[in-house]
Design an enzyme around this catalytic site. Sequence first.
Site, PDB file in Angstrom:
ATOM      1  N   GLU A 187       0.827  -1.090   0.135  1.00 37.58           N
ATOM      2  CA  GLU A 187       0.002  -0.190   0.054  1.00 37.58           C
ATOM      3  C   GLU A 187       0.927   1.022   0.117  1.00 37.58           C
ATOM      4  O   GLU A 187       1.820   1.398   0.962  1.00 37.58           O
ATOM      5  CB  GLU A 187      -0.997   0.052   1.155  1.00 37.58           C
ATOM      6  CG  GLU A 187      -1.534   1.262   1.733  1.00 37.58           C
ATOM      7  CD  GLU A 187      -2.512   1.703   0.568  1.00 37.58           C
ATOM      8  OE1 GLU A 187      -3.150   0.849  -0.193  1.00 37.58           O
ATOM      9  OE2 GLU A 187      -2.414   3.031   0.047  1.00 37.58           O
ATOM     10  N   GLN A 195     -14.276   6.896   2.711  1.00 39.03           N
ATOM     11  CA  GLN A 195     -14.855   7.661   1.703  1.00 39.03           C
ATOM     12  C   GLN A 195     -16.498   7.878   1.774  1.00 39.03           C
ATOM     13  O   GLN A 195     -16.851   8.845   1.439  1.00 39.03           O
ATOM     14  CB  GLN A 195     -14.218   7.060   0.568  1.00 39.03           C
ATOM     15  CG  GLN A 195     -12.995   6.832   0.222  1.00 39.03           C
ATOM     16  CD  GLN A 195     -12.706   6.072  -0.834  1.00 39.03           C
ATOM     17  OE1 GLN A 195     -13.327   6.249  -2.038  1.00 39.03           O
ATOM     18  NE2 GLN A 195     -11.436   4.927  -0.833  1.00 39.03           N
ATOM     19  N   CYS A 313     -19.885   4.040  -5.667  1.00 36.68           N
ATOM     20  CA  CYS A 313     -21.211   4.714  -4.876  1.00 36.68           C
ATOM     21  C   CYS A 313     -22.031   5.442  -5.771  1.00 36.68           C
ATOM     22  O   CYS A 313     -21.893   6.584  -5.981  1.00 36.68           O
ATOM     23  CB  CYS A 313     -20.814   5.565  -3.680  1.00 36.68           C
ATOM     24  SG  CYS A 313     -22.429   5.915  -2.925  1.00 36.68           S
ATOM     25  N   ASP A 450     -13.450  -2.464  -5.322  1.00 38.47           N
ATOM     26  CA  ASP A 450     -14.025  -1.725  -6.528  1.00 38.47           C
ATOM     27  C   ASP A 450     -13.181  -2.351  -7.779  1.00 38.47           C
ATOM     28  O   ASP A 450     -13.682  -1.849  -8.959  1.00 38.47           O
ATOM     29  CB  ASP A 450     -13.469  -0.341  -6.359  1.00 38.47           C
ATOM     30  CG  ASP A 450     -14.463   0.376  -5.254  1.00 38.47           C
ATOM     31  OD1 ASP A 450     -15.435  -0.181  -4.848  1.00 38.47           O
ATOM     32  OD2 ASP A 450     -14.119   1.439  -4.949  1.00 38.47           O
ATOM     33  N   THR A 459     -18.988  -0.441  -3.699  1.00 38.77           N
ATOM     34  CA  THR A 459     -19.332   0.438  -2.572  1.00 38.77           C
ATOM     35  C   THR A 459     -18.605  -0.347  -1.334  1.00 38.77           C
ATOM     36  O   THR A 459     -18.276  -1.438  -1.356  1.00 38.77           O
ATOM     37  CB  THR A 459     -20.927   0.407  -1.906  1.00 38.77           C
ATOM     38  OG1 THR A 459     -21.303  -1.112  -1.872  1.00 38.77           O
ATOM     39  CG2 THR A 459     -21.707   1.011  -2.751  1.00 38.77           C
ATOM     40  N   ALA A 461     -19.884  -1.104   1.374  1.00 37.74           N
ATOM     41  CA  ALA A 461     -21.023  -2.245   1.957  1.00 37.74           C
ATOM     42  C   ALA A 461     -20.481  -3.364   1.040  1.00 37.74           C
ATOM     43  O   ALA A 461     -20.717  -4.395   1.894  1.00 37.74           O
ATOM     44  CB  ALA A 461     -22.203  -1.506   1.795  1.00 37.74           C
ATOM     45  N   CYS A 493     -26.364   1.760  -0.823  1.00 33.45           N
ATOM     46  CA  CYS A 493     -26.118   2.862  -1.392  1.00 33.45           C
ATOM     47  C   CYS A 493     -27.145   3.789  -0.500  1.00 33.45           C
ATOM     48  O   CYS A 493     -28.359   3.756  -0.558  1.00 33.45           O
ATOM     49  CB  CYS A 493     -26.325   3.153  -2.755  1.00 33.45           C
ATOM     50  SG  CYS A 493     -25.863   4.560  -3.450  1.00 33.45           S
TER      51      CYS A 493
HETATM   52  P1  FAD Z   1     -10.183   1.677  -1.898  1.00 28.02           P
HETATM   53  O1  FAD Z   1     -10.579   1.868  -0.458  1.00 28.02           O
HETATM   54  O2  FAD Z   1      -9.847   2.928  -2.768  1.00 28.02           O
HETATM   55  O3  FAD Z   1      -8.565   1.130  -1.626  1.00 28.02           O
HETATM   56  C1  FAD Z   1      -7.824   1.010  -2.601  1.00 28.02           C
HETATM   57  C2  FAD Z   1      -6.206   1.020  -2.276  1.00 28.02           C
HETATM   58  O4  FAD Z   1      -5.535   0.643  -3.187  1.00 28.02           O
HETATM   59  C3  FAD Z   1      -5.967   2.433  -1.887  1.00 28.02           C
HETATM   60  O5  FAD Z   1      -5.735   2.409  -0.371  1.00 28.02           O
HETATM   61  C4  FAD Z   1      -4.675   2.790  -2.809  1.00 28.02           C
HETATM   62  O6  FAD Z   1      -3.701   3.659  -2.322  1.00 28.02           O
HETATM   63  C5  FAD Z   1      -4.202   1.526  -3.167  1.00 28.02           C
HETATM   64  N1  FAD Z   1      -3.518   1.476  -4.219  1.00 28.02           N
HETATM   65  C6  FAD Z   1      -3.635   1.977  -5.527  1.00 28.02           C
HETATM   66  N2  FAD Z   1      -2.945   1.771  -6.386  1.00 28.02           N
HETATM   67  C7  FAD Z   1      -2.082   0.895  -5.959  1.00 28.02           C
HETATM   68  C8  FAD Z   1      -0.751   0.079  -6.456  1.00 28.02           C
HETATM   69  N3  FAD Z   1      -0.231   0.446  -7.697  1.00 28.02           N
HETATM   70  N4  FAD Z   1      -0.163  -0.719  -5.550  1.00 28.02           N
HETATM   71  C9  FAD Z   1      -0.782  -0.893  -4.337  1.00 28.02           C
HETATM   72  N5  FAD Z   1      -1.852  -0.179  -3.826  1.00 28.02           N
HETATM   73  C10 FAD Z   1      -2.379   0.367  -4.697  1.00 28.02           C
HETATM   74  N6  FAD Z   1     -19.471   3.102  -0.108  1.00 28.02           N
HETATM   75  C11 FAD Z   1     -20.496   2.517   0.575  1.00 28.02           C
HETATM   76  O7  FAD Z   1     -20.763   1.623   1.150  1.00 28.02           O
HETATM   77  N7  FAD Z   1     -21.421   3.878   1.005  1.00 28.02           N
HETATM   78  C12 FAD Z   1     -21.449   5.104   0.573  1.00 28.02           C
HETATM   79  O8  FAD Z   1     -22.241   5.716   0.954  1.00 28.02           O
HETATM   80  C13 FAD Z   1     -20.367   5.250  -0.201  1.00 28.02           C
HETATM   81  N8  FAD Z   1     -20.138   6.651  -0.629  1.00 28.02           N
HETATM   82  C14 FAD Z   1     -19.038   7.090  -1.172  1.00 28.02           C
HETATM   83  C15 FAD Z   1     -19.039   8.313  -1.308  1.00 28.02           C
HETATM   84  C16 FAD Z   1     -17.710   8.879  -2.169  1.00 28.02           C
HETATM   85  C17 FAD Z   1     -17.794  10.267  -2.685  1.00 28.02           C
HETATM   86  C18 FAD Z   1     -16.763   7.915  -2.740  1.00 28.02           C
HETATM   87  C19 FAD Z   1     -15.624   8.439  -3.289  1.00 28.02           C
HETATM   88  C20 FAD Z   1     -17.037   6.711  -2.435  1.00 28.02           C
HETATM   89  C21 FAD Z   1     -18.020   6.361  -1.493  1.00 28.02           C
HETATM   90  N9  FAD Z   1     -18.223   4.953  -1.258  1.00 28.02           N
HETATM   91  C22 FAD Z   1     -19.387   4.493  -0.566  1.00 28.02           C
HETATM   92  C23 FAD Z   1     -17.285   3.852  -2.039  1.00 28.02           C
HETATM   93  C24 FAD Z   1     -16.351   3.102  -1.132  1.00 28.02           C
HETATM   94  O9  FAD Z   1     -15.603   4.124  -0.459  1.00 28.02           O
HETATM   95  C25 FAD Z   1     -15.390   2.253  -1.767  1.00 28.02           C
HETATM   96  O10 FAD Z   1     -16.510   1.532  -2.742  1.00 28.02           O
HETATM   97  C26 FAD Z   1     -14.542   1.655  -0.955  1.00 28.02           C
HETATM   98  O11 FAD Z   1     -13.654   2.262  -0.471  1.00 28.02           O
HETATM   99  C27 FAD Z   1     -13.489   0.356  -1.941  1.00 28.02           C
HETATM  100  O12 FAD Z   1     -12.728  -0.296  -1.175  1.00 28.02           O
HETATM  101  P2  FAD Z   1     -11.463  -0.787  -2.287  1.00 28.02           P
HETATM  102  O13 FAD Z   1     -10.519  -1.262  -1.143  1.00 28.02           O
HETATM  103  O14 FAD Z   1     -11.932  -1.473  -3.101  1.00 28.02           O
HETATM  104  O15 FAD Z   1     -10.723   0.557  -2.629  1.00 28.02           O
END
Ligand code: FAD
Length: 566
Positions: A187, A195, A313, A450, A459, A461, A493
């Site tokens: 990371e 978020q 989201c 995501d 999300t 969730a 959502c």
């Molecule tokens: P992330 O939490 O984005 O984590 C991805 C990680 O990968 C990051 O830490 C990043 O630094 C790392 N990374 C990137 N590139 C590399 C690389 N090359 N090598 C190693 N690591 C890397 N969700 C809900 O459930 N309810 C809501 O109401 C909601 N509202 C939202 C509103 C907004 C405005 C936003 C932006 C998001 C919202 N979400 C909501 C969505 C939710 O935040 C995401 O779906 C969730 O954080 C996804 O988790 P993730 O671990 O897949 O991605």
Amino acid sequence: MDIRKVSEYFSVSGQLSVDDLQALKDSGIRTLICNRPDGEAAGQLAHADIEKPARELGFVVHYLPVVNDTINANDVHAFARMLDESPAPVHAWCRSGQRATTLWCLMQIGKGGDSAMVVNAANATGTDFSTVPVKFAGVIREITGAFAKLPLGQFCPLLIVGGGSAGISLAASLLRRDPTLRISIIEPSDTHYYQPAFTLVGGGEYELADTRRNTSALIPGGVQWIKAAVTNFLPEQAQVVLDNGTRLAYEQLVVCAGLKLNWDAVPGLRETLGKNGVTSNYVPELAPYTWQLVRNLRRGLAVFTQPPMPIKCAGAPQKAMYLSADHWLRQGLLGHVNVHFYNAGAVLFGVKDFVPALQSYVERYKAQLHMGHNLVKVDGPRRIATFAHTQADGTQQLNEVTFDLLHVCPPQCAPDFIRNSPLADRAGWVEVDPATLRHKRYPNVWGLGDVTSTPNAKTAAAVRMQVPVLAENLLAELHNLPLSAIYEGYGACPLTVERGKIVLAEFGYGGKLQPTLPIWLIDGRKATWFAWLLKKYLMPWLYWHLMLRGWEPLARPAKGDQENAG
Ligand code: FAD
């Protein structure tokens, strides 16, 4: 001009003329590469004659002339550098488009891409590229060898790429199940955000500081944090390459690197973000600016945009609109402030059960909906947003809209290093089985959150429900047991339709309703105060104290026969 798409972000054609440039610009291309040597044919337009007008139109332009039979490893490396360092989408041309496509094939295979898949993608341009892997075997060996020569840092039995919501929750969940596991998380970021609260920050209901924690404080004890970014995957060798040039070997790999906010897909947007009334709750630092703009706007046009799906989201663009309009309504300003929602999609929300409640708020705020409108350009200083409106007959018309406040939800896609990797599906996402979350082609690779190809609402969730599924299936795999945990596509959502009320949309694959709590407590099809309490107070607490620590209440995975699942 015959533009042929090789991938989502790379296209080719035969010789360009100056007249073709505007059409390329309008189609969103940002970088041009000429692979045709000057003077190859009589009357051929010289590169310099096309370079100047292209730069004037804002293109990044490169010249990398090659001759088909003599393409070598240096050409491929130079080509790869151009693609890595220039804004996408990229268009390359030569006499017929064949040399440009060959360079792309060699680059993909050299980076570890599956040759059959790469050739298939290239063949889709209408020419047969099946001989490339054999004809250029020496070049491929040389390029792949360059990766193989990188130092091998260490062996990480269980390697997680991305320490966001998914990566940290998974590490914690696995350790709760088996504290002896050796887990490493790659990371790059020191800061972790909650978020889902960004929308509340943009509505003046939450402090940005409360959405932030240090990554170091969240990585579970006993887990190794590798502070770096992955640049390449070599799944055939069970290795990843880091941005410092080190290779790491693994036994099991989980990819959860989130998605890319593609600001550069809308010309003019990046330059004006955070000024000229242009904001986005998708950037943490700009969520307070949204609230500042909303409070300061006393009359004029407030424009909210939603790009094509998938986005994280899917309700967030609307949430920004409702909370802003709620403020103007309470201040007696609605009517002086006119609210417009420009949506690239055709419907207000993808699951029809939730639309009536949302529609009633659209009417309350007298918001005007413009469906089929995709933001394609922003002129911040002149406060003009340009939308491509898809007509009933499929043609597109450009509409210019002046604004006083513009809230943009950016187009979103898989990160470049995923999109260009062998792990990607055709759309660029990590190609996993939607039920087991195991990669469809590499059995020791898994995807979460995501970044995956699963058709659920992206999300946190969804991550909450995916994590126990993946944890159970991965442990089953380590013990040579059949995979039995199934992810049914849950995502949620919470649509903040006014201060104090939320429409809590919870649904799985195919839009099937999947409420967590009994309907007498929360009917997700209606706006409720209880859902607001959950969103504003309970969910952040659950996130920091339970989910990221591997506690999983109300998230027991469904069980089934994986031979027939997905
Ligand atoms: P992330 O939490 O984005 O984590 C991805 C990680 O990968 C990051 O830490 C990043 O630094 C790392 N990374 C990137 N590139 C590399 C690389 N090359 N090598 C190693 N690591 C890397 N969700 C809900 O459930 N309810 C809501 O109401 C909601 N509202 C939202 C509103 C907004 C405005 C936003 C932006 C998001 C919202 N979400 C909501 C969505 C939710 O935040 C995401 O779906 C969730 O954080 C996804 O988790 P993730 O671990 O897949 O991605």
